[in-house]
Design an enzyme around this catalytic site. Structure first.
Site, PDB file in Angstrom:
ATOM      1  CG  HIS A  74      -2.004   1.031   1.110  1.00 58.48           C
ATOM      2  ND1 HIS A  74      -1.765   2.359   1.365  1.00 58.48           N
ATOM      3  CD2 HIS A  74      -3.302   0.935   0.739  1.00 58.48           C
ATOM      4  CE1 HIS A  74      -2.890   3.037   1.165  1.00 58.48           C
ATOM      5  NE2 HIS A  74      -3.837   2.205   0.789  1.00 58.48           N
ATOM      6  CD  GLU A 101      -5.614   1.897  -3.051  1.00 56.25           C
ATOM      7  OE1 GLU A 101      -6.782   1.919  -2.674  1.00 56.25           O
ATOM      8  OE2 GLU A 101      -4.650   1.852  -2.267  1.00 56.25           O
ATOM      9  CB  SER A 151     -11.740   9.524  -3.332  1.00 56.91           C
ATOM     10  OG  SER A 151     -10.735  10.209  -2.625  1.00 56.91           O
TER      11      SER A 151
HETATM   12  P1  PGA Z   1      -9.796   5.959   0.407  1.00 63.07           P
HETATM   13  O1  PGA Z   1      -8.573   4.943   0.658  1.00 63.07           O
HETATM   14  O2  PGA Z   1     -10.943   5.167  -0.134  1.00 63.07           O
HETATM   15  O3  PGA Z   1     -10.083   6.529   1.774  1.00 63.07           O
HETATM   16  O4  PGA Z   1      -9.327   6.975  -0.544  1.00 63.07           O
HETATM   17  C1  PGA Z   1      -8.251   3.957  -0.274  1.00 63.07           C
HETATM   18  C2  PGA Z   1      -6.999   3.212   0.151  1.00 63.07           C
HETATM   19  O5  PGA Z   1      -6.042   3.865   0.584  1.00 63.07           O
HETATM   20  O6  PGA Z   1      -6.924   1.968   0.072  1.00 63.07           O
END
Ligand code: PGA
Length: 277
Positions: free
Chosen positions: A107, A179, A226
């Protein structure tokens, strides 16, 4: 534009909605949310696969809530070692002991704040596959990389380096979550068209490396950043995206449920379209 072989159109499998709870919840709160998802997850089962990723100390309590349910369990990180004098680390076998069958690897928060390197991520991915955990490999570019036009190159490098020694076997599936770091909340959401371009490129990297069939058979691609009940469908509609990895909107029962329902409705309408075409 990639031409997806018909037998792999969205892999003919359910959408995946993964909730990454990060370090936000206490064990009792994690268990409460997990319990609150059980009935909806059952209702959408077959159309949507629901997976929650609580922090390590909550795994056991969450497992108690979900073990006979349609909610699957994962961990947010793991060590590449099987058994070692590594203070503070947690192995795949220790994770599995608490019923987890998934693990998030690489991540961006770990890459950036904890200096996780490509080499560490490559070793974790190999170890997860070896130990029978379903890995969710996260890749994503920063705002700076994107603004300098290096976003795509960065993603391609992250995918290629993590896969350096990976040769998926039989029914192994590696989930890759795209992401963009700038889109993780409170960042600004990524336009579906941008997510489309990046996820197509990720698939192309996989096709170049493994060939068309294996690139679909052994890999699924998710979008994260998000995502909420209002925008989930716009990402799930993208050709190469078969699910979402969600942080903030997965921390409350109503918004998590709403995403499951939206994903199930979309899956249903896609199946209808396919049978009528
Ligand atoms: P978020 O996080 O949906 O709050 O943007 C996604 C993630 O970091 O896995």
């Amino acid at each position: 534009m990639i031409k997806t072989p018909t037998e792999f159109t969205k892999r003919n499998e359910p959408f995946f909605v993964l909730g990454n709870w990060k370090m936000h919840l206490r064990a009792s709160e994690s268990a409460r949310i997990a319990k609150g998802l059980v009935s909806t997850a059952k209702r959408v089962q077959g159309k949507v696969t629901t997976v929650v990723f609580p922090s390590f100390p909550a795994l056991e309590k969450v497992h108690t809530q979900v073990k006979k349910s349609a909610v699957q369990l994962g961990a947010q990180n793991m060590s590449w070692e099987l058994d070692a004098s590594d203070t503070g680390e947690v192995s795949a076998e220790q994770i599995k002991e608490f019923g987890a069958s998934w693990v998030i690897i690489g991540h961006s928060e770990r890459r950036l704040k904890l200096a996780e390197s490509d080499e560490m991520i490559e070793r974790k991915l190999a170890a997860a596959l070896l130990r029978g955990l379903q890995p969710v490999l996260c890749v994503g570019e920063s705002a700076l990389e994107r603004n300098q036009g290096r976003g795509l190159l960065h993603i391609m490098h992250q995918v290629e380096s993590a896969m350096r020694y990976v040769q998926p076997q039989k029914d192994q599936v590696i989930t890759i979550a795209y992401e963009p770091i700038w889109a993780i909340s409170p960042g600004k959401p990524c336009e579906p068209a941008d997510a489309d371009e990046m996820t197509q490129n990720i698939r192309q990297v996989l096709i170049d490396r493994y060939g068309v069939k294996p690139a679909y058979q052994h890999f699924r691609i998710l979008y994260g950043g998000s995502v909420d009940a209002n925008n989930i469908a716009s990402y799930l509609r993208l050709d190469e995206v078969s699910g979402v990895l969600v942080g903030s909107a997965s921390l409350k029962i109503p918004s998590f449920r709403a995403m499951l329902v939206k994903a199930a409705q979309l899956r249903q309408s896609l199946v209808k379209k396919r049978t009528h075409s």
